[in-house]
Structure formats: structure tokens, C-alpha cells
Design a protein around this motif. Sequence first.
Motif, PDB file in Angstrom:
ATOM      1  N   ALA A  58      73.752  44.202  47.253  1.00  0.00           N
ATOM      2  CA  ALA A  58      74.666  43.594  46.281  1.00  0.00           C
ATOM      3  C   ALA A  58      75.659  44.624  45.738  1.00  0.00           C
ATOM      4  N   ILE A  59      75.171  45.815  45.404  1.00  0.00           N
ATOM      5  CA  ILE A  59      76.043  46.883  44.912  1.00  0.00           C
ATOM      6  C   ILE A  59      77.063  47.267  45.979  1.00  0.00           C
ATOM      7  N   SER A  60      76.600  47.435  47.209  1.00  0.00           N
ATOM      8  CA  SER A  60      77.499  47.812  48.304  1.00  0.00           C
ATOM      9  C   SER A  60      78.576  46.755  48.516  1.00  0.00           C
ATOM     10  N   GLY A  61      78.187  45.485  48.487  1.00  0.00           N
ATOM     11  CA  GLY A  61      79.165  44.414  48.656  1.00  0.00           C
ATOM     12  C   GLY A  61      80.210  44.408  47.559  1.00  0.00           C
ATOM     13  N   PHE A  62      79.756  44.574  46.322  1.00  0.00           N
ATOM     14  CA  PHE A  62      80.679  44.589  45.182  1.00  0.00           C
ATOM     15  C   PHE A  62      81.653  45.762  45.280  1.00  0.00           C
ATOM     16  N   LEU A  63      81.119  46.949  45.533  1.00  0.00           N
ATOM     17  CA  LEU A  63      81.957  48.154  45.531  1.00  0.00           C
ATOM     18  C   LEU A  63      82.898  48.213  46.725  1.00  0.00           C
ATOM     19  N   ILE A  64      82.458  47.738  47.891  1.00  0.00           N
ATOM     20  CA  ILE A  64      83.347  47.763  49.059  1.00  0.00           C
ATOM     21  C   ILE A  64      84.480  46.769  48.858  1.00  0.00           C
ATOM     22  N   SER A  65      84.186  45.642  48.212  1.00  0.00           N
ATOM     23  CA  SER A  65      85.229  44.656  47.915  1.00  0.00           C
ATOM     24  C   SER A  65      86.239  45.235  46.924  1.00  0.00           C
ATOM     25  N   ALA A  66      85.743  45.940  45.902  1.00  0.00           N
ATOM     26  CA  ALA A  66      86.628  46.576  44.927  1.00  0.00           C
ATOM     27  C   ALA A  66      87.472  47.656  45.586  1.00  0.00           C
ATOM     28  N   SER A  67      86.882  48.392  46.522  1.00  0.00           N
ATOM     29  CA  SER A  67      87.613  49.447  47.234  1.00  0.00           C
ATOM     30  C   SER A  67      88.739  48.859  48.074  1.00  0.00           C
ATOM     31  N   LEU A  68      88.468  47.748  48.748  1.00  0.00           N
ATOM     32  CA  LEU A  68      89.502  47.084  49.552  1.00  0.00           C
ATOM     33  C   LEU A  68      90.607  46.521  48.666  1.00  0.00           C
ATOM     34  N   GLU A  69      90.224  46.072  47.490  1.00  0.00           N
ATOM     35  CA  GLU A  69      91.207  45.537  46.542  1.00  0.00           C
ATOM     36  C   GLU A  69      92.152  46.640  46.062  1.00  0.00           C
ATOM     37  N   ARG A  70      91.591  47.821  45.822  1.00  0.00           N
ATOM     38  CA  ARG A  70      92.411  48.938  45.355  1.00  0.00           C
ATOM     39  C   ARG A  70      93.240  49.562  46.469  1.00  0.00           C
ATOM     40  N   GLY A  71      92.617  49.752  47.626  1.00  0.00           N
ATOM     41  CA  GLY A  71      93.262  50.489  48.716  1.00  0.00           C
ATOM     42  C   GLY A  71      94.027  49.655  49.710  1.00  0.00           C
ATOM     43  N   GLY A  72      93.871  48.332  49.644  1.00  0.00           N
ATOM     44  CA  GLY A  72      94.576  47.480  50.587  1.00  0.00           C
ATOM     45  C   GLY A  72      93.828  47.347  51.907  1.00  0.00           C
ATOM     46  N   MET A  73      94.372  46.496  52.779  1.00  0.00           N
ATOM     47  CA  MET A  73      93.712  46.173  54.039  1.00  0.00           C
ATOM     48  C   MET A  73      94.227  47.040  55.187  1.00  0.00           C
ATOM     49  N   THR A 163      90.964  35.777  56.025  1.00  0.00           N
ATOM     50  CA  THR A 163      91.211  34.850  54.906  1.00  0.00           C
ATOM     51  C   THR A 163      92.394  35.296  54.047  1.00  0.00           C
ATOM     52  N   LYS A 164      93.074  36.362  54.496  1.00  0.00           N
ATOM     53  CA  LYS A 164      94.247  36.885  53.784  1.00  0.00           C
ATOM     54  C   LYS A 164      93.915  37.226  52.334  1.00  0.00           C
ATOM     55  N   ASN A 165      92.776  37.872  52.164  1.00  0.00           N
ATOM     56  CA  ASN A 165      92.330  38.333  50.844  1.00  0.00           C
ATOM     57  C   ASN A 165      92.234  37.193  49.831  1.00  0.00           C
ATOM     58  N   SER A 166      91.803  36.055  50.293  1.00  0.00           N
ATOM     59  CA  SER A 166      91.675  34.888  49.413  1.00  0.00           C
ATOM     60  C   SER A 166      90.705  35.163  48.270  1.00  0.00           C
ATOM     61  N   ARG A 167      91.019  34.603  47.111  1.00  0.00           N
ATOM     62  CA  ARG A 167      90.144  34.724  45.947  1.00  0.00           C
ATOM     63  C   ARG A 167      89.516  33.377  45.602  1.00  0.00           C
ATOM     64  N   SER A 168      89.488  32.482  46.566  1.00  0.00           N
ATOM     65  CA  SER A 168      88.957  31.138  46.346  1.00  0.00           C
ATOM     66  C   SER A 168      87.449  31.177  46.122  1.00  0.00           C
ATOM     67  N   SER A 169      87.018  30.728  44.960  1.00  0.00           N
ATOM     68  CA  SER A 169      85.584  30.686  44.667  1.00  0.00           C
ATOM     69  C   SER A 169      84.884  29.656  45.547  1.00  0.00           C
ATOM     70  N   VAL A 170      85.625  28.611  45.955  1.00  0.00           N
ATOM     71  CA  VAL A 170      85.059  27.599  46.851  1.00  0.00           C
ATOM     72  C   VAL A 170      84.759  28.220  48.213  1.00  0.00           C
ATOM     73  N   LEU A 171      85.721  28.978  48.730  1.00  0.00           N
ATOM     74  CA  LEU A 171      85.541  29.647  50.029  1.00  0.00           C
ATOM     75  C   LEU A 171      84.329  30.574  49.993  1.00  0.00           C
ATOM     76  N   TYR A 172      84.239  31.408  48.973  1.00  0.00           N
ATOM     77  CA  TYR A 172      83.136  32.360  48.895  1.00  0.00           C
ATOM     78  C   TYR A 172      81.807  31.676  48.588  1.00  0.00           C
ATOM     79  N   GLY A 173      81.864  30.602  47.799  1.00  0.00           N
ATOM     80  CA  GLY A 173      80.643  29.860  47.504  1.00  0.00           C
ATOM     81  C   GLY A 173      80.066  29.224  48.761  1.00  0.00           C
ATOM     82  N   ILE A 174      80.947  28.628  49.560  1.00  0.00           N
ATOM     83  CA  ILE A 174      80.512  28.001  50.816  1.00  0.00           C
ATOM     84  C   ILE A 174      79.979  29.068  51.772  1.00  0.00           C
ATOM     85  N   THR A 175      80.679  30.204  51.835  1.00  0.00           N
ATOM     86  CA  THR A 175      80.257  31.303  52.723  1.00  0.00           C
ATOM     87  C   THR A 175      78.859  31.791  52.359  1.00  0.00           C
TER      88      THR A 175
END
Length: 332
Positions: A58-73, A163-175
Motif C-alpha cells: 500500500a505504501i509503495s503504491g501510494f508513493l509511486i503514484s505521488a512520484s509519477l504525479e510530481r515527475g510526470g510520465m 488512462t492518460k493519468n485519469s483521476r476518476s474514482s470510478v475507474l480506480y474503484g472498478i480496477t
Amino acid sequence: MTNEKGNSFGILRYYAAFCVMYLHFTGYMMSLVPDHVRGIGVLRSIVNFYQPTVIMFAISGFLISASLERGGMDAKTFVKKRFSRLYPDLWLSMAVYIAALYLIIRDKFDSSILKWCFTQGIGIAGTPSCLKDFATGSINGPMWYFTVLIQLYILVFLFKLITKNSRSSVLYGITCAVLAVCNIICSMSVSKIGDTGAKLLERFFLPYAVWFFMGVFIQTCKLHEIKNIKTISLITVIIHAVIRISGTYDIGYYTGVITGICTCILTIAAAHLLTCTKIKTDLSYGMYLYHWLFLNLIIHYQLYDKFHWMVCLIIFTLSTIVFAYIFRVKRK
């Protein structure tokens, strides 16, 4: 609102690392020291109440997502950061393992060590055939986590790219719901695919992806910043405690799906609700890398027959911390 820079992930990483260490230690000591199984079992129950590997995912998922948000794709930057974070310490630990084991059991060494150096050096967990009858039977049992984590890093990058960096809670909830179902299917299938299939599944990302993507989901959709996070956390604590204490059946691979999801939510919530404490030196990765060496040595020298198991626990803990501190790649 919470500040992602001011969090307690450092403390939680240490907590998870210690719990993983003690789960492995108690797992072997319960069979090797049957006269003290009750005391060892108490420690095991405590460190496994919130499953520590799920916490790490869970920590790794959160932090890697934050890193991608800061540094771009940017793929090159992404690979460079992940490589520098994981591989130098892994390679150093491999050298330490080989040197230590060669001093102790050099007569067992053969060419399978070279094959192991290559496979583990690229991130594929395994044990040289010449060491499969040594101590635990594994040169570094927890390395399957490293193998899985590499796969999940690649997966989350591709997911966000597609997903083009989508922030859709529906998309992530379904995933996450789909991945939870996949976890359950893996749990139901593992007994039907044979030993080789079970070993391959253990090193495949699919059973664990739900825990990792829960961290990604929470970070991407900023669920840790919602106003009623404390109320949600309290409800989650109660649900988790009721299931664990009552022994309610919670189906899932590696751990129950419901308690696993609860652990993910509580991990991220705790990181942002607890008093922020900055830890200058993070030894948690090194603790994860080196603790198995000392578990093997305790079993090889049968220290559990010579000392009380709690003395062995202290030796195990201090030795791991010392090696994690000494043999680490320092970063700026």
C-alpha cells in the motif's frame, strides 16, 4: 487537507519491516522450539494483526503514484528513479550474502551460484541449487516481494499512461474491485495448479496487485484528504478488528481480501493522521534485505538450542539493523 510531504510513512516502513522480520523468525521458531510455542505464537499474532507485506504494498503504491504525479510520465526518468532506489542496495546485499556464506559453507558452493547471481541480479527471486539444503532452504526467502514489486511498478506506469493519468474514482474503484476478485480466484486456484504453478503464482503480480493499487487509488483520487477520514478510519479499524479477533472467514490469497483492504486504508490514513516525524536514515529496505541472512545463521548454528528464543530474537534484530546500517548505498 493533509500535506503529502509531512507524513509518517517513514515510521510505518520501519513498523512493516520489523513485523516482516518477526513473522519470518516466529514462523521457524514455532517448529524448532516447540516448548515455547505459546510465547512465540503471541508475538506472531501481534506482528501479523495488520499484515505487514500488505502495508508495504500500500505504501509503495501510494508513493509511486505521488512520484509519477510530481515527475510526470517520462519513462526514462521513471526507470532511472526506480533503478537507483532498488538495484544498488540489492547488488550490495548479494555480495554480502555470498561473502558471508562462503566463509561459513564454502564446500557447498558450485556453479549454480553464478546462475543465481544473474537471475537475482535482474530481480528474479530464487535460490542456488547448492544451497537448497542449507538452513531454511532459501538463500533469501523474502525476495519474491522484490520480483513482484518490479512488475507492479511497470504495471502502474502503463496503467496511468493508457488512462492518460485519469483521476476518476470510478475507474480506480472498478480496477481495485476487479483485482480483488483476481486475488480471490488466485486463492481458489493455488491448490489446483501444482507446486511449480504455485511457485510461479507466488512471484506473479496479480494476487498482490489489489493492495498496491489501493495505495495508488487513494493517492490519485486524494481520498486521504477527505474531511471525514478519521470517522472512516475508526469504522475500518472496527471492521478489521472484528474479523481478525472473531476468526471470521475472510477469503483471499496471502491474506483475506477484506482485512487486506482495511489494512491498506488504515496504512495511508495513519501516515497522514499521525504526528509527522522525519526519519533521517531509512534502514527499512536494508532490514528487509539482510534479516534472512541471520535467520539462516541462527538455524544453521542451532542457536535456538543454546539460547532462549528471546535471546535469539535480540541477536536476530540487532544483527539485521547493524548490517542494514553498514551495508547501505548512501543517497544525497
